[in-house]
Design an enzyme around this catalytic site. Structure first.
Site, PDB file in Angstrom:
ATOM      1  CE  LYS A  50      -1.263  -9.824   7.121  1.00  0.00           C
ATOM      2  NZ  LYS A  50      -2.328 -10.384   7.809  1.00  0.00           N
TER       3      LYS A  50
ATOM      4  CD  GLU B 195       8.943  -1.004   3.655  1.00  0.00           C
ATOM      5  OE1 GLU B 195      10.031  -0.664   3.311  1.00  0.00           O
ATOM      6  OE2 GLU B 195       8.120  -0.326   3.951  1.00  0.00           O
TER       7      GLU B 195
ATOM      8  CB  CYS C  63     -33.586 -22.141   7.603  1.00  0.00           C
ATOM      9  SG  CYS C  63     -35.229 -21.758   8.428  1.00  0.00           S
TER      10      CYS C  63
ATOM     11  CB  CYS D 127     -34.206 -24.689  10.299  1.00  0.00           C
ATOM     12  SG  CYS D 127     -33.740 -23.290  11.437  1.00  0.00           S
TER      13      CYS D 127
ATOM     14  CE  LYS E 207       0.324  -5.725   7.095  1.00  0.00           C
ATOM     15  NZ  LYS E 207      -0.130  -5.887   8.400  1.00  0.00           N
TER      16      LYS E 207
ATOM     17  CB  CYS F 149     -36.610 -19.087  10.777  1.00  0.00           C
ATOM     18  SG  CYS F 149     -35.079 -19.620  11.617  1.00  0.00           S
TER      19      CYS F 149
ATOM     20  CB  CYS G 173     -37.959 -22.283  12.712  1.00  0.00           C
ATOM     21  SG  CYS G 173     -37.419 -22.434  10.964  1.00  0.00           S
TER      22      CYS G 173
ATOM     23  CE1 TYR H 216       3.159   2.270   5.982  1.00  0.00           C
ATOM     24  CE2 TYR H 216       4.451   1.499   7.683  1.00  0.00           C
ATOM     25  CZ  TYR H 216       3.491   1.852   7.202  1.00  0.00           C
ATOM     26  OH  TYR H 216       2.083   1.536   8.050  1.00  0.00           O
TER      27      TYR H 216
ATOM     28  CG  ASP I 147       1.363  -7.381  14.536  1.00  0.00           C
ATOM     29  OD1 ASP I 147       0.778  -6.550  13.931  1.00  0.00           O
ATOM     30  OD2 ASP I 147       1.303  -8.113  15.008  1.00  0.00           O
TER      31      ASP I 147
HETATM   32  S1  IVH Z   1       2.593   0.270   2.923  1.00  0.00           S
HETATM   33  C1  IVH Z   1      -0.774   2.095   0.722  1.00  0.00           C
HETATM   34  N1  IVH Z   1       4.550  -0.854   4.564  1.00  0.00           N
HETATM   35  O1  IVH Z   1      -0.050  -2.628   7.223  1.00  0.00           O
HETATM   36  C2  IVH Z   1      -0.826   1.706   2.251  1.00  0.00           C
HETATM   37  N2  IVH Z   1       2.388  -0.894   5.486  1.00  0.00           N
HETATM   38  O2  IVH Z   1      -2.487  -4.081   6.625  1.00  0.00           O
HETATM   39  C3  IVH Z   1       0.616   1.949   2.745  1.00  0.00           C
HETATM   40  N3  IVH Z   1       2.101  -1.768   7.677  1.00  0.00           N
HETATM   41  O3  IVH Z   1      -2.172   0.197   7.299  1.00  0.00           O
HETATM   42  C4  IVH Z   1       1.019   0.530   3.438  1.00  0.00           C
HETATM   43  N4  IVH Z   1       4.096  -2.101   7.920  1.00  0.00           N
HETATM   44  O4  IVH Z   1      -0.272   0.087   8.755  1.00  0.00           O
HETATM   45  C5  IVH Z   1       2.979  -0.569   4.383  1.00  0.00           C
HETATM   46  N5  IVH Z   1       6.312  -1.668   5.678  1.00  0.00           N
HETATM   47  C6  IVH Z   1       5.044  -1.412   5.732  1.00  0.00           C
HETATM   48  C7  IVH Z   1       4.181  -1.891   6.509  1.00  0.00           C
HETATM   49  C8  IVH Z   1       2.639  -1.432   6.574  1.00  0.00           C
HETATM   50  C9  IVH Z   1       3.027  -2.141   8.400  1.00  0.00           C
HETATM   51  C10 IVH Z   1       0.665  -1.707   7.796  1.00  0.00           C
HETATM   52  C11 IVH Z   1       0.062  -0.437   7.732  1.00  0.00           C
HETATM   53  C12 IVH Z   1      -1.260  -0.799   6.945  1.00  0.00           C
HETATM   54  C13 IVH Z   1      -1.357  -2.110   7.223  1.00  0.00           C
HETATM   55  C14 IVH Z   1      -2.041  -2.739   6.296  1.00  0.00           C
END
Ligand code: IVH
Length: 708
Positions: A331, A126, A443, A425, A128, A449, A428, A238, A130
């Site tokens: 990512k 799913e 160094c 260095c 992520k 230093c 120093c 989630y 922001d």
């Molecule tokens: S699962 C066990 N699902 O990303 C950890 N996290 O970089 C549970 N986040 O701290 C996280 N969307 O705040 C999960 N679909 C998603 C998410 C998500 C954003 C965030 C969450 C976590 C951070 C880690």
């Protein structure tokens, strides 16, 4: 900054200048606090600035500026939020950046669970989001309390503010709700709501938020929930935290996918793009599809999260450091921008490492102005063929330091020359040497230093070490220069120079008091932070924790390390830990501690100056003994060894389970071993255990012991 003049003595011109300066400074602190969520000074120091500004305005009402801090709303809260300790930690996620990383993630899971290659391993994917994570508790189906993630262990009580989030159910839609459940998810702001909010703020002469994430965070963390209520915050659920209080355990289904269904049934918003994937190809197809849609989505996302679908597998997989083994964040690629590399300078680190830094023509990458990027080491400069004056491509991913990823050699100026990495260095002048087989040049100036001295102290006061907020680079440099702080213990004697400090140029009474108060507050410190703060090469936070857990107290650790150093001195060329000596072997038996790390500790303890610095510091502070994990477990603190092939679970999983019970899993048998678990085909280690009279268990007996 000049010394503070008594307000009664200010001339009109001085007052005008001061008001302008204070307005700017307070604006900067407001921005750091509200927009970046990263305050630079304590609340008390901030209040002192505010008060000075107010008093000057009172004396010279005609000089009051239009953008005076007094005219601004959203002032900083006097007291923060109450703290809430999370009963289960709020974790972060490991990262993946390529298909290969995702494959490795899946392979690691298979190995851990001893699954056949190619067998079914369903993954829920799913977006992520922001935003910022939050947790919400429900008793008998009713929202009772909610908190931010904070540092993962302790968050801020933002219950009243979360009450104003529209799509967060205040009551679970369920005739028979769980008696207790904690639901976790992401608080975020949609892009259009963010734009509207900023337009509004600009119209009011307020500073705009930098991006939707900051604005969600700033909005949720308002002390006045009425302000939060005016902000369009939303919530995607989630995950979960605790599932029971005193009563029965909440039923969340058997898979992540079923859990998402429960969430929807309870009226939570669940991301509509969540998808059940059955293979790597499925996963990658979804990743590509969502990446293509990214810009068109109504909210910001920065990747895709993958989670093992079966909840009992999630449980077995458990976590490493601060992230679950059963999930990772894939990512999206970082933003890349072209600019010019003006100059390469050399930075000298705490352990003397010379790091080349690219000084760039400033550019905005992913919403942040970047003017410096790391070049890692001299080989990297050569490999990428980087020269001063080159047009380069810079990338910035998340909070990672910006990097130079490419050079446009066809645009290279004719007069450009290859960069010559210095062999002395820059700080120093000592020789900088690069041992065979290593990439880093160092160094050799050691304690003489100045650059290393500065970095060592900076490390000492840094957040994960002694955490002395307000003790910035400026303080480190000036204190070192005038000899007030030449070693860490001196920091705790600064209070003896209180009046002297207060008369310094640029130092207000208030700021000296604040700094000294923080220092006093840090006089008591857990053992692992103390060890980490010493800045021994390769001893990071995780290693410091392992050392603290192994040795328990400062005294025990210190004398063990002296023993280790003495043993090493007698057996300089031994290549096996056991051949060096018992203390050395014990050190190496700690998970992840190898000979190289052991020898770095030896090098530290071999230097008499380091011992005197350590002892001097120990006189000033109170070091708390390490907490023994799982104290009630019969295995707490015991060294155990697995040998042979285990049938019921893989070696990694067995090790993780034992560690969760407080045991230390070692690779070799010694007198310190508590018991040996012998699987099929076990050989020499069992024999050694027999010789030493150490208990040996079969795999079944082991599982009986741990109650499995
Ligand atoms: S699962 C066990 N699902 O990303 C950890 N996290 O970089 C549970 N986040 O701290 C996280 N969307 O705040 C999960 N679909 C998603 C998410 C998500 C954003 C965030 C969450 C976590 C951070 C880690």
């Amino acid at each position: 900054m000049t010394a503070e003049i008594d307000i009664e003595a200010l001339t009109e011109n001085q007052a005008r200048a001061e008001l302008a300066r204070l307005t700017l400074e307070l604006q900067r602190h407001d921005d750091a606090y509200y927009l970046r969520d990263a305050p630079k000074i304590s609340d008390a120091a901030y209040d002192a600035l505010r008060q000075r500004n107010r008093k000057i305005e009172q004396r010279f009402p005609a000089l009051r500026l239009d953008n005076s801090p007094e005219n601004r709303v959203g002032t900083r809260p006097r007291d923060g939020f109450a703290q809430i300790k999370h009963r289960t930690p709020m974790l972060s996620l490991s990262n993946a950046f390529s298909r290969k990383d995702v494959e490795d993630f899946i392979d690691r899971i298979r190995r851990f669970l001893s699954l056949e290659t190619g067998s079914a391993l369903d993954i829920v994917a799913e977006p992520k989001i922001d935003g910022l994570s939050a947790t919400v508790h429900y008793r008998d189906g009713r929202f009772i309390v909610g908190a931010t993630r904070g540092d993962g262990a302790v968050g801020e009580d933002v219950t009243a503010n979360l009450q104003t989030v529209v799509d967060l159910p205040k009551t679970l839609t369920d005739a028979n709700p769980p008696s207790y459940i904690e639901i976790r998810g992401e608080v975020y702001m949609q892009k259009d709501d963010f734009m509207a909010l900023n337009a509004d703020r600009e119209a009011q002469g307020l500073v705009a938020y930098a991006n939707p994430r900051n604005s969600a965070s700033g909005s949720l963390r308002q002390l006045d929930p009425a302000i939060t209520a005016q902000r369009a915050l939303r919530f995607f659920a989630y995950s979960w935290g605790v599932l029971a209080d005193d009563g029965p355990v909440a039923d969340i289904g058997e898979t992540q996918w079923e859990f998402l269904d429960r969430l929807k049934a309870w009226s939570f918003s669940v991301n509509p793009h969540a998808h059940l994937c059955r293979s790597i190809d499925d996963i990658m197809a979804l990743y590509d599809k969502i990446q293509a849609k990214r810009a068109a989505l109504p909210y910001d996302i920065d990747g895709i999260v993958y989670k093992v679908n079966k909840l009992d597998w999630q449980k077995r997989l458990g976590m490493v450091t601060r992230a679950p083994r059963w999930a990772t964040a894939h990512k999206f690629p970082a933003e890349r921008v072209q600019t010019v590399l003006n100059q390469i300078t050399i930075q000298v680190g705490r352990t003397g490492a010379l790091t080349p830094v690219a000084n760039l023509e400033p550019v905005t990458v992913g919403g942040v102005v970047v003017s410096r990027a790391t070049l890692h080491n001299e080989d990297e400069i050569e490999r990428k063929n980087i020269r001063e004056g080159d047009a380069v491509i810079v990338q910035r991913a998340g909070d990672v330091i910006p990097q130079v990823v490419d050079v446009l050699t066809d645009r290279r100026p004719a007069e450009s020359k290859p960069f010559r990495f210095p062999d002395t260095c820059p700080a120093c002048g000592s020789h900088a040497v690069r041992p065979k087989g290593e990439v880093v040049r160092r160094c050799t100036g050691g304690l003489i230093c100045p650059a290393q001295g500065v970095e060592r102290l900076k490390h000492f006061v840094s957040r994960n070490a002694f955490d002395i907020e307000g003790f910035g680079t400026r303080h480190v440099v000036t204190f070192l220069e005038d000899g007030l702080v030449t070693k860490p213990g001196d920091i705790f004697r600064l209070r003896d120079h209180q009046s002297d400090l207060k008369t310094r140029e640029g130092w207000g009474e208030q700021s000296v008091d604040n700094l000294l108060a923080v220092i006093e507050d840090r006089r008591t410190i857990p053992l692992h932070r103390f060890i980490y703060a010493l800045g021994v090469r390769q001893v990071g936070e995780a290693t410091a924790k392992l050392l603290a857990r192994q040795y328990g107290s400062l005294q025990a650790w210190r004398s063990a390390m002296e023993q280790v150093a003495a043993e090493r001195a007698m057996a300089k060329h031994a290549v096996k830990a056991e051949d060096v000596g018992e203390a050395y072997a014990e050190l190496c038996s700690i998970d992840q501690v190898g000979l190289a790390l052991a020898d770095d500790l030896v090098a530290f303890f071999d230097e008499p100056h380091n011992l005197s610095v350590l002892d001097d510091l120990a006189e000033e502070v109170i070091v708390e003994d390490a907490e023994v994990v799982a104290t009630r477990s019969p295995l707490a603190g015991r060294a155990i060894v697995f040998t042979g092939t285990l049938e019921r679970m893989g070696r990694r999983e067995a090790k993780a389970r034992a560690e969760a019970l407080g045991a230390k899993v070692a690779g070799s048998v010694s007198k310190k071993t508590y018991l040996v678990v012998a699987g099929a085909g076990a050989g020499s280690k069992t024999k050694k255990a027999e010789e030493l009279g150490i208990k040996i268990l079969t795999e079944d007996a082991w599982f009986d012991l741990i109650g499995d």
